[in-house]
Design an enzyme around this catalytic site. Structure first.
Site, PDB file in Angstrom:
ATOM      1  N   CYS A  19       0.790  -1.135   0.001  1.00  0.00           N
ATOM      2  CA  CYS A  19      -0.137  -0.052  -0.016  1.00  0.00           C
ATOM      3  C   CYS A  19       0.718   0.991  -0.129  1.00  0.00           C
ATOM      4  O   CYS A  19       1.436   1.759   0.998  1.00  0.00           O
ATOM      5  CB  CYS A  19      -0.862  -0.024   1.029  1.00  0.00           C
ATOM      6  SG  CYS A  19      -1.967   1.379   1.348  1.00  0.00           S
ATOM      7  N   CYS A  48      -0.505   4.020   1.996  1.00  0.00           N
ATOM      8  CA  CYS A  48      -0.142   3.788   3.721  1.00  0.00           C
ATOM      9  C   CYS A  48       1.183   4.225   3.948  1.00  0.00           C
ATOM     10  O   CYS A  48       1.528   4.692   5.162  1.00  0.00           O
ATOM     11  CB  CYS A  48      -0.466   2.508   4.081  1.00  0.00           C
ATOM     12  SG  CYS A  48      -2.183   1.832   3.479  1.00  0.00           S
ATOM     13  N   ASP A  49       2.280   3.657   3.183  1.00  0.00           N
ATOM     14  CA  ASP A  49       3.432   3.522   3.509  1.00  0.00           C
ATOM     15  C   ASP A  49       4.697   4.349   2.878  1.00  0.00           C
ATOM     16  O   ASP A  49       5.712   4.508   3.328  1.00  0.00           O
ATOM     17  CB  ASP A  49       3.824   2.017   3.470  1.00  0.00           C
ATOM     18  CG  ASP A  49       3.416   1.168   4.653  1.00  0.00           C
ATOM     19  OD1 ASP A  49       2.856   1.723   5.678  1.00  0.00           O
ATOM     20  OD2 ASP A  49       3.243   0.116   4.293  1.00  0.00           O
TER      21      ASP A  49
END
Length: 317
Positions: free
Chosen positions: A141, A144-145
């Site tokens: 992701c 997300c990261d």
């Protein structure tokens, strides 16, 4: 002997726990079945920094544990186990449906309402080093990261729209992005292809496959092979700080194939902007019904909606 419940929640990610909080506060006395991964896919990331309310970020396990404790505080009963069989009732008059759910092939629950929050799992290449570096450079992701790789070099695997979107997003944060594509062309839509091909920070490596990831304690490089299984096959090494998989997700919905309507990819179909499925009293929340966003905050919101709809369903019958 079966256990009768007003509301049964299947899944323990942000959607499941949020549904449990709202269902508990509505006095539905919910029972939540954890599933194979307590806390869901979110626990596979490193630090959650894009969920509102945590200005300094929060560790995913801590966040999921806090959600769980909040749900339990209001009356949710959490059960460790895996749902192995379901029989959803679809009565003609929709007055008193009874949905049967079995946990670990033994314990049976009969529920007036069910909230399915089983999530979706990222597809992996199947490399042993993927698991070795999970949370230490391997991610599924970018949203997300990606923040953790500002100014660094990363690689994205995939050739479709998702891969191109991830590569473009990461190019806005990183110094350089490799897009590793096993075919000699991109499968993405034309506009996504142009965004990638016209971005100076993105280098597309066509006809490359990943052999292994390397590094001391974290991802520091990747060994690739060009034109695998041909006379021109040639290995090469790239130095990277992060490795993002963008080859798709598989919704964890196979268990419901005979009862709930799903799309061609397996995501549960819901009615309009509601969590309602084709079965009265059964609702879907989170990534199992969301092929587009796959974000914790979106999943949590859908869990809220599912619990509210479950409460309304019970009040009118």
């Amino acid at each position: 002997m079966a256990t009768y419940v007003k509301c049964l929640i299947i899944g323990s990610g942000p959607a499941g726990y949020t549904a449990a909080v709202y269902a508990s506060r509505a006095n539905l006395e919910p029972v939540l079945i954890d599933g194979p991964m307590q806390g869901g896919q979110l626990t596979m990331t490193t630090l959650v920094e894009n969920f509102p309310g945590f200005p300094d970020g929060i560790e995913p396990f801590q966040m999921m544990d806090d959600m769980r404790r909040q749900a339990v505080r209001f009356g949710t009963r959490c059960v460790s186990g895996i749902v192995t069989k379901v029989t959803f009732d679809n009565p003609a008059d929709e007055t008193q449906p009874e949905h049967h759910v079995w946990v670990d092939n033994s314990e049976e629950y009969i529920a007036r309402t069910v909230i399915v929050a089983t999530g979706a799992s990222a597809k992996w290449l199947g490399l042993p080093s993927e698991k070795e570096y999970m949370g230490r450079g391997v991610s599924a992701c970018a949203t997300c990261d990606g923040f953790f790789y500002r100014g660094k070099t990363v690689a994205v695997v995939g050739g479709g729209d998702t891969a191109c979107e991830e590569a473009t997003y990461l190019a806005g944060l990183c110094r350089k992005v490799y897009l590793i594509v096993r075919k000699p062309y991109l499968r993405a839509t034309e506009i996504m292809q142009q965004r990638v091909l016209n971005n100076d920070k993105i280098e597309v490596l066509f006809e490359h496959n990943t052999l292994r990831l390397t590094g001391e304690g974290k991802v520091q490089g990747a060994d690739l092979i060009y034109k695998k299984d041909t006379a021109e096959a040639e290995e090469r090494h790239i130095e990277i700080d992060g490795f993002f998989l963008a080859i798709g997700h598989h919704p964890n919905t196979d268990l419901f194939a005979d009862s709930l309507e799903r799309d061609d990819e397996g995501y549960i179909k819901v009615k309009g902007d509601t969590p309602c499925t084709n079965i009265p009293g059964v609702f879907a929340a989170g990534d199992c019904a969301d092929p587009h966003y796959r974000q914790a905050v979106v999943a949590a919101a859908s869990g809220c909606k599912a619990a509210i709809e479950a409460d309304r369903f019970l009040q009118t019958r």
